[in-house]
Design an enzyme around this catalytic site. Structure first.
Site, PDB file in Angstrom:
ATOM      1  N   ASN A  44       3.578  -3.424   2.684  1.00  0.00           N
ATOM      2  CA  ASN A  44       3.916  -2.323   3.104  1.00  0.00           C
ATOM      3  C   ASN A  44       2.643  -1.478   3.811  1.00  0.00           C
ATOM      4  O   ASN A  44       1.722  -1.403   2.951  1.00  0.00           O
ATOM      5  CB  ASN A  44       4.502  -1.359   1.978  1.00  0.00           C
ATOM      6  CG  ASN A  44       5.829  -2.172   1.363  1.00  0.00           C
ATOM      7  OD1 ASN A  44       6.513  -2.286   2.121  1.00  0.00           O
ATOM      8  ND2 ASN A  44       5.958  -2.153   0.179  1.00  0.00           N
ATOM      9  N   ASP A  95       2.944  -7.260 -11.028  1.00  0.00           N
ATOM     10  CA  ASP A  95       3.103  -5.909 -10.728  1.00  0.00           C
ATOM     11  C   ASP A  95       3.757  -5.403 -11.906  1.00  0.00           C
ATOM     12  O   ASP A  95       4.502  -5.820 -12.619  1.00  0.00           O
ATOM     13  CB  ASP A  95       4.225  -5.783  -9.475  1.00  0.00           C
ATOM     14  CG  ASP A  95       4.378  -4.498  -8.899  1.00  0.00           C
ATOM     15  OD1 ASP A  95       4.132  -4.310  -7.561  1.00  0.00           O
ATOM     16  OD2 ASP A  95       4.966  -3.619  -9.681  1.00  0.00           O
ATOM     17  N   THR A 135       2.622   2.863  -1.514  1.00  0.00           N
ATOM     18  CA  THR A 135       1.999   3.724  -2.272  1.00  0.00           C
ATOM     19  C   THR A 135       0.954   3.502  -2.966  1.00  0.00           C
ATOM     20  O   THR A 135       0.221   4.792  -3.395  1.00  0.00           O
ATOM     21  CB  THR A 135       3.191   3.852  -3.717  1.00  0.00           C
ATOM     22  OG1 THR A 135       3.161   2.282  -4.225  1.00  0.00           O
ATOM     23  CG2 THR A 135       4.568   4.320  -3.200  1.00  0.00           C
ATOM     24  N   CYS A 145      -9.859   4.682  -6.428  1.00  0.00           N
ATOM     25  CA  CYS A 145      -8.863   3.587  -6.010  1.00  0.00           C
ATOM     26  C   CYS A 145      -8.424   2.795  -7.148  1.00  0.00           C
ATOM     27  O   CYS A 145      -8.983   2.393  -7.804  1.00  0.00           O
ATOM     28  CB  CYS A 145      -9.302   2.841  -4.972  1.00  0.00           C
ATOM     29  SG  CYS A 145      -8.155   1.548  -4.707  1.00  0.00           S
ATOM     30  N   HIS A 190      -2.685  -4.712  -0.065  1.00  0.00           N
ATOM     31  CA  HIS A 190      -1.921  -5.719  -0.989  1.00  0.00           C
ATOM     32  C   HIS A 190      -0.977  -6.166  -0.232  1.00  0.00           C
ATOM     33  O   HIS A 190       0.022  -5.685   0.373  1.00  0.00           O
ATOM     34  CB  HIS A 190      -1.713  -4.854  -2.453  1.00  0.00           C
ATOM     35  CG  HIS A 190      -0.779  -3.855  -2.082  1.00  0.00           C
ATOM     36  ND1 HIS A 190      -1.325  -2.481  -1.744  1.00  0.00           N
ATOM     37  CD2 HIS A 190       0.348  -3.747  -2.482  1.00  0.00           C
ATOM     38  CE1 HIS A 190      -0.261  -1.824  -1.865  1.00  0.00           C
ATOM     39  NE2 HIS A 190       0.641  -2.565  -2.052  1.00  0.00           N
TER      40      HIS A 190
HETATM   41  P1  AMP Z   1       3.437  -0.558  -2.450  1.00  0.00           P
HETATM   42  O1  AMP Z   1       4.393   0.448  -2.860  1.00  0.00           O
HETATM   43  O2  AMP Z   1       3.539  -1.453  -1.330  1.00  0.00           O
HETATM   44  O3  AMP Z   1       2.168   0.379  -2.120  1.00  0.00           O
HETATM   45  O4  AMP Z   1       3.026  -1.325  -3.725  1.00  0.00           O
HETATM   46  C1  AMP Z   1       2.194  -0.805  -4.801  1.00  0.00           C
HETATM   47  C2  AMP Z   1       2.755  -1.570  -5.998  1.00  0.00           C
HETATM   48  O5  AMP Z   1       1.996  -1.115  -7.083  1.00  0.00           O
HETATM   49  C3  AMP Z   1       4.149  -1.255  -6.593  1.00  0.00           C
HETATM   50  O6  AMP Z   1       5.101  -2.268  -6.651  1.00  0.00           O
HETATM   51  C4  AMP Z   1       3.532  -0.734  -7.966  1.00  0.00           C
HETATM   52  O7  AMP Z   1       4.745  -1.054  -8.931  1.00  0.00           O
HETATM   53  C5  AMP Z   1       2.294  -1.430  -8.328  1.00  0.00           C
HETATM   54  N1  AMP Z   1       1.445  -1.049  -9.285  1.00  0.00           N
HETATM   55  C6  AMP Z   1       1.256   0.521  -9.348  1.00  0.00           C
HETATM   56  N2  AMP Z   1       0.211   0.635 -10.461  1.00  0.00           N
HETATM   57  C7  AMP Z   1       0.075  -0.603 -11.132  1.00  0.00           C
HETATM   58  C8  AMP Z   1      -0.544  -1.102 -12.200  1.00  0.00           C
HETATM   59  N3  AMP Z   1      -1.287  -0.232 -12.636  1.00  0.00           N
HETATM   60  N4  AMP Z   1      -0.427  -2.535 -12.273  1.00  0.00           N
HETATM   61  C9  AMP Z   1       0.260  -3.326 -11.402  1.00  0.00           C
HETATM   62  N5  AMP Z   1       0.793  -2.930 -10.484  1.00  0.00           N
HETATM   63  C10 AMP Z   1       0.874  -1.673 -10.370  1.00  0.00           C
HETATM   64 ZN    ZN Z   2      -9.583   0.071  -3.353  1.00  0.00          ZN
END
Ligand code: AMP
Ligand code: ZN
Length: 113
Positions: free
Chosen positions: A87, A30, A95, A4, A100
């Site tokens: 989300n 982010d 995603t 994860c 979160h």
């Molecule tokens: P969600 O689309 O709601 O699942 O949000 C996932 C978020 O995680 C997105 O806004 C991504 O830009 C962010 N994200 C993905 N990988 C990383 C990372 N390594 N560090 C910080 N944020 C990340």
């Molecule tokens: Zn986790």
């Protein structure tokens, strides 16, 4: 959870721009900010999404909202306003499957609901 992304960020195996941490939550910027302030607040406990939360997580969920309020103040967006987004699942565009909450601010947003 070994595979994860956010568990690995919390564990320090993957670098992040940490903003805040306590015994229950970890908050970091982010990687692809959608607003001038875009912070992710995640529980240290791995839950895939809001669907996995149980009554025993009531305190944790409240703590996340109060953490968002605290960070909004420290980021200077409490008075101008901010948005908290979760989300959950495919239709919402989730995603990363570790629960979160996005804290977004520093800009005027279009109204969604
Ligand atoms: P969600 O689309 O709601 O699942 O949000 C996932 C978020 O995680 C997105 O806004 C991504 O830009 C962010 N994200 C993905 N990988 C990383 C990372 N390594 N560090 C910080 N944020 C990340
Ligand atoms: Zn986790």
């Amino acid at each position: 959870m070994q595979d994860c992304l956010f568990c690995n960020i919390i564990a320090g195996n993957i670098p992040s721009q940490k903003v805040y941490e306590d015994e229950l939550v970890y908050a970091f910027r982010d990687i692809a900010p959608a607003a001038p302030v875009h912070i992710l607040i995640v529980p240290k406990e791995h839950l895939c999404c809001l669907n996995e939360a149980k009554p025993e997580h009531q305190m944790l969920l409240g703590h996340i909202l109060l953490t968002a309020q605290k960070l909004a103040k420290s980021e200077g967006i409490a008075d101008s306003g901010y948005r908290i987004v979760n989300n959950c699942g495919e239709n919402a565009g989730q995603t990363v499957f570790h629960l979160h909450f996005h804290l977004l601010g520093g800009a005027q947003f279009t109204k969604l609901v």
